[in-house]
Design an enzyme around this catalytic site. Structure first.
Site, PDB file in Angstrom:
ATOM      1  N   SER A 151      13.115   9.789  -7.282  1.00 24.23           N
ATOM      2  CA  SER A 151      11.654   9.912  -7.154  1.00 24.23           C
ATOM      3  C   SER A 151      11.287  10.328  -5.740  1.00 24.23           C
ATOM      4  O   SER A 151      10.346  11.110  -5.542  1.00 24.23           O
ATOM      5  CB  SER A 151      10.977   8.581  -7.483  1.00 24.23           C
ATOM      6  OG  SER A 151      11.189   8.245  -8.813  1.00 24.23           O
ATOM      7  N   LYS A 178       0.815  -1.230   0.000  1.00 17.45           N
ATOM      8  CA  LYS A 178       0.000   0.000   0.000  1.00 17.45           C
ATOM      9  C   LYS A 178       0.847   1.278   0.000  1.00 17.45           C
ATOM     10  O   LYS A 178       0.317   2.369   0.062  1.00 17.45           O
ATOM     11  CB  LYS A 178      -0.927  -0.004   1.223  1.00 17.45           C
ATOM     12  CG  LYS A 178      -2.046  -1.034   1.095  1.00 17.45           C
ATOM     13  CD  LYS A 178      -3.301  -0.575   1.812  1.00 17.45           C
ATOM     14  CE  LYS A 178      -4.554  -1.237   1.330  1.00 17.45           C
ATOM     15  NZ  LYS A 178      -4.504  -2.694   1.245  1.00 17.45           N
ATOM     16  N   ARG A 218      23.704   6.474 -10.176  1.00 16.45           N
ATOM     17  CA  ARG A 218      23.887   7.915 -10.010  1.00 16.45           C
ATOM     18  C   ARG A 218      25.161   8.260  -9.268  1.00 16.45           C
ATOM     19  O   ARG A 218      25.843   9.216  -9.566  1.00 16.45           O
ATOM     20  CB  ARG A 218      22.692   8.505  -9.258  1.00 16.45           C
ATOM     21  CG  ARG A 218      21.416   8.518 -10.041  1.00 16.45           C
ATOM     22  CD  ARG A 218      20.244   8.740  -9.165  1.00 16.45           C
ATOM     23  NE  ARG A 218      20.159   7.695  -8.153  1.00 16.45           N
ATOM     24  CZ  ARG A 218      19.151   7.516  -7.333  1.00 16.45           C
ATOM     25  NH1 ARG A 218      18.137   8.341  -7.374  1.00 16.45           N
ATOM     26  NH2 ARG A 218      19.145   6.529  -6.456  1.00 16.45           N
TER      27      ARG A 218
END
Ligand code: PNS
Length: 166
Positions: A133, A46, A95
């Site tokens: 993100s 969830k 990265r």
């Protein structure tokens, strides 16, 4: 005639950023088609800002100009999904050195699970090397400007979600 090379670019993509966009487009150096695979998290079903369906939809919108990108979602092990899709190459962006340990562990484990699975790491554009993100989610939630970090369509969704009532 050589066989089509299919790569898979897996991740959470919550949401897709310009860093992901950069890595996915770079992967055409190695592949004819790229499956962008959004993972359902078995451990945190969830969690997240966007549903898996919304994330796939945002990837579809982002690559509306690129028929070689195939957005999909998957459950279970990445290697099982990749094999079923005929993809034997995982593409991940690296990265910074801090990403390395986790990425290296996953690459070795995936190959241990399926010998045919190779992983390649691509360096992003320097401008995207600090992007994630989770930072985008945090900045958007706190009312900051994320327009330099995400595609237009994702920006619109974030603005719709976090626009303050007048
Ligand atoms: O963007 P992320 O969250 O760093 O992506 C992680 C992801 C989705 C690539 C990884 O968690 C994954 O492959 N999950 C699928 C389940 C699986 O195969 N786990 C074993 C990996 S060695």
């Amino acid at each position: 005639m050589s066989a089509e090379r299919v790569a898979i670019c897996p991740g959470s993509f919550d949401p897709i950023t310009l860093g992901h966009d950069d890595i996915i487009r770079r992967s055409f150096r190695m592949a004819d088609r790229v499956i962008v695979a959004v993972a359902y998290s078995a451990t945190q079903p969830k969690s997240g800002m966007f549903t898996v369906e919304e994330r796939v939809e945002m990837i579809r919108e982002t690559f509306a100009d690129e028929p070689r990108v195939q957005p999909m979602s998957f459950q279970g092990l990445l290697v099982d999904f990749a094999r079923a899709q005929g993809a034997d190459l995982i593409v991940r962006g690296l990265r910074a050195v801090s990403d390395f340990e986790y990425e290296f562990q996953m690459a070795l484990m995936n190959r241990r699970l399926w010998e045919g699975m190779e992983t390649v790491f691509l360096a992003p554009d320097l401008e995207h090397s600090y992007l994630s993100s989770s930072l985008v989610r945090q900045i958007a939630q706190l009312g900051g400007d994320v327009s330099p970090f995400v595609p237009e369509n994702v920006l619109r969704r974030l603005q719709a979600r976090f626009s303050k009532p007048a």
